[in-house]
Design an enzyme around this catalytic site. Structure first.
Site, mmCIF file in Angstrom:
data_model
loop_
_atom_site.group_PDB
_atom_site.id
_atom_site.type_symbol
_atom_site.label_atom_id
_atom_site.label_comp_id
_atom_site.label_asym_id
_atom_site.label_seq_id
_atom_site.Cartn_x
_atom_site.Cartn_y
_atom_site.Cartn_z
ATOM 1 N N GLU A 90 -4.412 5.691 1.380
ATOM 2 C CA GLU A 90 -3.545 6.876 1.274
ATOM 3 C C GLU A 90 -4.290 8.186 1.037
ATOM 4 O O GLU A 90 -3.769 9.250 1.363
ATOM 5 C CB GLU A 90 -2.471 6.703 0.185
ATOM 6 C CG GLU A 90 -1.428 5.647 0.522
ATOM 7 C CD GLU A 90 -0.283 5.642 -0.474
ATOM 8 O OE1 GLU A 90 -0.534 5.825 -1.681
ATOM 9 O OE2 GLU A 90 0.851 5.450 -0.049
ATOM 10 N N LYS A 141 -8.206 5.970 -3.020
ATOM 11 C CA LYS A 141 -7.229 5.961 -4.106
ATOM 12 C C LYS A 141 -7.066 4.554 -4.670
ATOM 13 O O LYS A 141 -6.941 4.361 -5.870
ATOM 14 C CB LYS A 141 -5.886 6.477 -3.586
ATOM 15 C CG LYS A 141 -4.740 6.397 -4.592
ATOM 16 C CD LYS A 141 -3.442 6.863 -3.950
ATOM 17 C CE LYS A 141 -2.262 6.700 -4.905
ATOM 18 N NZ LYS A 141 -0.983 7.098 -4.272
ATOM 19 N N GLN A 142 -7.053 3.575 -3.759
ATOM 20 C CA GLN A 142 -6.784 2.195 -4.153
ATOM 21 C C GLN A 142 -7.399 1.264 -3.112
ATOM 22 O O GLN A 142 -7.937 1.708 -2.105
ATOM 23 C CB GLN A 142 -5.278 1.958 -4.248
ATOM 24 C CG GLN A 142 -4.540 2.222 -2.946
ATOM 25 C CD GLN A 142 -3.036 2.149 -3.108
ATOM 26 O OE1 GLN A 142 -2.511 1.297 -3.793
ATOM 27 N NE2 GLN A 142 -2.327 3.073 -2.469
ATOM 28 N N TRP A 175 6.152 -1.044 0.611
ATOM 29 C CA TRP A 175 5.606 -2.350 0.994
ATOM 30 C C TRP A 175 5.471 -3.258 -0.226
ATOM 31 O O TRP A 175 4.858 -4.312 -0.147
ATOM 32 C CB TRP A 175 4.232 -2.174 1.667
ATOM 33 C CG TRP A 175 3.127 -1.714 0.746
ATOM 34 C CD1 TRP A 175 3.240 -0.928 -0.361
ATOM 35 C CD2 TRP A 175 1.735 -2.018 0.867
ATOM 36 N NE1 TRP A 175 2.009 -0.713 -0.934
ATOM 37 C CE2 TRP A 175 1.067 -1.363 -0.200
ATOM 38 C CE3 TRP A 175 0.983 -2.770 1.768
ATOM 39 C CZ2 TRP A 175 -0.309 -1.454 -0.376
ATOM 40 C CZ3 TRP A 175 -0.393 -2.845 1.589
ATOM 41 C CH2 TRP A 175 -1.025 -2.201 0.529
ATOM 42 N N ASP A 176 6.050 -2.849 -1.359
ATOM 43 C CA ASP A 176 5.813 -3.569 -2.609
ATOM 44 C C ASP A 176 6.288 -5.010 -2.575
ATOM 45 O O ASP A 176 5.849 -5.827 -3.384
ATOM 46 C CB ASP A 176 6.476 -2.822 -3.771
ATOM 47 C CG ASP A 176 5.850 -1.468 -3.997
ATOM 48 O OD1 ASP A 176 5.093 -1.299 -4.954
ATOM 49 O OD2 ASP A 176 6.099 -0.570 -3.170
#
Length: 790
Positions: free
Chosen positions: A484, A604-605, A345-346
């Site tokens: 994630e 995680k983020q 998805w970057d």
């Protein structure tokens, strides 16, 4: 170092992989890592070359299972040029004495320079200087100039130049249990007295690949005869203090290229017609000068050097040449083999920057997604859903490429991978469609391919939503969010989470935006689209209903990451930091302990906070209002604080998003996260990952932080909207952009003053709106100046 160079002094084999990634040269068609030409792939060096969109699929035996993976292919290595004194070993920094070593990446010119002084004993030394380019004007060419200077001696130097077809994909240690032999049918030959060629093909995707190399030397060139290497040798006569130059010009073609009949013929013809090194240098420099002009960036801070390096690597991966290709956005650039070169998805972090500088590249990247719309519809159908379900990871043809197993290097165990449940990638694609069209004014794309993608993504979300009578709302179950870490409930038999807030809020936005687009279509086009897709009024009513009644969970006045999040245990963050130091990959740490991160309120983020990255405060408030939910600055501030203390930042994107969100909230700690985003790759904060490829989304995101994050720049309603929040550490900056056909629009913010210059043209004026309801109209050829509110 200067603001236009990136320099490494001294030779350090421990940092070789990192330097090779950050010194990669590319042109959007292909790229080559910054390895030394005399060094082969080993535990220290990895001279990979990658062409955009060239993938191959292989099956490996892993943990007793057959596992299929598609990889971006490491192509034959065109770099090799080694040298030695007669009868002596080949000289490399790992096997010979090095008294001086400097590698300089010249950002302005796209050149890589290295100077190495090899000590030969008895007061003798060999100075080697090399210049390298991957041509930005002709995307099929590359060049290597090598200058040898004898110091304290005269004599013969043997050199060997080669194209090496015996390469494999071996750049990521944790993938080495997988089959990496992607090339087959390697053949070599001679095209002229100074030119050799190598051709091969990929084993399953059957992409034909051809290199041709021309060697120019003051000494006769001898052609070697090796099966998998096209070899050229010379014997140079060196005189003390005199410099001897050897030039190597290389051409690359593949069967994916348009307007060729055969890759080998095309490569041989191109290298034969190419000028010498100096002649090729001139158009290469011009092409880079034009790129820098279109992407001008001026920041009054030491961050400018890093931002320029980031921009350099974005332009090498996604240049105007990319507009002619059918490729996506590889998460790790064309710089290495991490993530197998897959598209995630970057582009959500990359396209907003490109939209305002290289919209033709953004359009091509969206065309890539549209070409795979049918595959996404097939995936949805196979899952029992309507619409389009885009894959979390994709490669050549748009099928789901997320691995079935992933290795935890800390425990040595192969574990199931459930990240394919990140269906929010569809919302990211829809967001990119809308952002591109708003920035470019491209109504033709919006009304055709854009509308088709929006419609099918909305159809998927509406069909995924299930009405819950108890809640009186729709729910989306069995997904994984951007975090994630959490891919299942504790002790659950099946993977997936319910009502991920990010997923549901973005789905609401997609549905609402698609309804607006469909209503705004010209009636004949709307009728065509409805006939082709079977869209009727009843379905649109359902979309309207779902977009107003999706469930978003809360707990303690905070947006919950997903339903049930509040019941998870708190983690002993201080204890884990004390025991492990770096806990970015907390999931691996816990799994190695026999525990699971699914049990804890630990991310995680950024997940929920991604909403503050995508949407302005007013737009986010509007989405919650549409859902009939209370949302204000207090709720958002509490939400930010909650997750700020429960995130390990195991992704380079996390610092970027946190810095963006905190900057918009005028928080003093914003700069700490901005700095982390800036340092992510150059300092390799993930602990060895940058050597496997740069993090393209984070690099582009730092550029967009200056472009949109700090300026509050929005493109909507045919106007530019600005709401600047300059950080004290980054309060003065300027950049150019391309907007609605205007080239080179320049914005400058400095000490409370906004200056916007619109170059002369025959286009309409640009309207600029500020948050205090002021509007200024800037005519082409004029400069507008506005004092900003405090």
């Amino acid at each position: 170092m200067t603001e236009w160079t990136w320099e490494y002094k001294g030779y350090d084999h421990a940092d070789a992989r990192l330097r090779e990634s950050l010194c990669t040269l590319g042109n959007g068609y292909f790229a080559t890592r910054g390895a030394l030409a005399e060094c082969s792939a080993d535990e220290v060096h990895y001279p990979g070359t990658y062409a955009a969109g060239v993938y191959n699929r292989l099956t490996s035996q892993v943990a007793g299972r057959q596992v299929e993976n598609e990889d971006m292919v490491n192509l034959p290595n065109w770099l090799p040029l080694r040298f030695r004194l007669p009868g002596e070993p080949w000289l490399t920094p790992d096997t010979a004495a090095v008294s001086d070593h400097v590698v300089t990446l010249h950002l302005a010119s796209g050149l890589l320079e290295r100077r190495t002084r090899y000590g030969l004993g008895a007061g003798r030394a060999l100075l080697v200087r090399q210049l390298r380019f991957v041509h930005m004007a002709d995307p099929h060419l590359a060049g290597l100039r090598t200058e040898f200077t004898a110091e304290g001696f005269s004599g013969t130097l043997e050199t060997e130049a080669a194209i090496d077809g015996g390469v494999t994909n071996a750049g990521v240690p944790r993938y080495r249990d997988l089959d990496g032999r992607h090339l087959t049918h390697v053949l070599t030959g001679t095209a002229a007295a100074d030119t050799v060629w190598l051709r091969c093909r990929t084993r399953t995707s059957d992409v034909r690949i051809a290199f041709a190399a021309r060697l120019t030397s003051p000494a006769p060139v001898t052609i070697g005869d090796e099966r998998s290497r096209a070899v050229q040798t010379t014997r140079l006569e060196l005189a003390a203090g005199r410099t001897v130059t050897v030039d190597k010009i290389v051409a690359l073609h593949t069967s994916r290229d348009p307007a060729i009949s055969d890759p080998l013929h095309a490569a041989v013809d191109r290298v034969g017609r190419a000028g010498d090194f100096d002649a090729l240098l001139a158009p290469h420099l011009t092409a880079w000068e034009q790129l820098w002009r279109r992407a001008e960036l001026d920041v009054d801070d030491e961050a400018e050097r890093v931002l320029r390096l980031h921009l350099f690597h974005v332009l090498q991966t996604l240049s105007p040449h990319t507009a002619d290709l059918d490729v996506g956005v590889p998460a790790r650039g064309l710089h290495g083999e991490a993530y197998r070169g897959h598209v995630f998805w970057d582009e959500l972090f990359v396209l907003p920057y490109l939209n305002l500088h290289f919209p033709e590249v953004s359009r091509a990247l969206l065309h890539h997604r549209h070409r795979r719309l049918e595959r996404a519809r097939t995936a949805a159908s196979d899952a029992g859903r309507r619409g389009a379900m885009y894959p979390w990871q994709s490669g050549s043809d748009g099928r789901e490429e997320t691995q079935q197993l992933h290795l935890n290097p800390r425990s040595g165990r192969w574990l199931p991978d459930h990240s394919h449940l990140q269906h929010h990638v569809g919302s990211a694609i829809a967001y990119n469609v809308w952002q591109y069209c708003e920035a470019s004014g491209d109504e033709e794309f919006l009304h055709t391919k854009g509308a088709e993608m929006l419609l099918q993504i909305s159809r998927f979300w509406a069909d995924s939503a299930v009405f819950d009578d108890r809640l009186g709302r729709y729910r989306i179950k069995g997904v994984v969010g951007p975090d994630e870490y959490h891919d299942a409930y504790p002790d659950a038999a099946e993977p997936g989470l319910d009502d991920n807030a990010y997923t549901n809020v973005t789905a609401t936005w997609v549905l609402a935006r698609t309804l607006d687009v469909l209503r705004g279509l010209p009636e004949p086009r709307r009728r065509e689209l409805a006939e082709r897709t079977g869209l009727d009024g009843g379905e649109l009513e359902q979309w309207e209903d779902v977009s107003r009644l999706l469930h978003v969970p809360f707990h303690d006045g905070v947006i919950s990451q997903f339903e049930g999040y509040a019941e998870l245990a708190e983690l002993d963050w201080r204890g884990y930091r004390r025991r492990y130091g770096d806990i970015r990959r907390l999931d691996r740490i816990l799994e190695a302990e026999g525990d699971t991160v699914n049990r804890y309120q630990a991310s995680k983020q950024a997940d929920v906070l991604m909403l503050g990255y995508l949407f302005s405060p007013a737009e986010l408030q509007g989405v919650f209002h549409r859902l009939g939910l209370s949302f204000d600055e207090r709720i958002w501030r509490r939400t930010v604080d909650h997750y700020l203390h429960r995130t390990s930042h195991g992704s380079t994107l996390s610092g970027l998003v946190h810095g963006w969100v905190l900057a918009r909230a005028r928080r003093a700690d914003a700069w700490k996260f901005c700095q982390e985003a800036l340092q992510a790759d150059i300092a390799d904060i993930q602990g060895g990952t940058t050597g496997e490829g740069i993090h393209l989304g984070a690099m582009a995101g730092t550029l967009d932080l200056v472009q949109r994050g700090l300026t509050g720049l929005e493109t909507r309603g045919g106007a530019l909207w600005l709401d600047p929040v300059p950080l004290p550490e980054l309060s003065s900056y300027g950049f150019t952009l391309r907007y609605h056909g205007h080239w080179g629009v320049r914005l400058r913010l400095e000490r409370g003053l906004l200056e916007i210059t619109v170059p002369a043209s025959g286009r309409s004026p640009i309207d600029v709106h500020l948050p205090d309801r002021r509007t200024v109209r800037v005519e082409p050829g004029e400069t507008g100046r506005l004092t900003l509110p405090d």
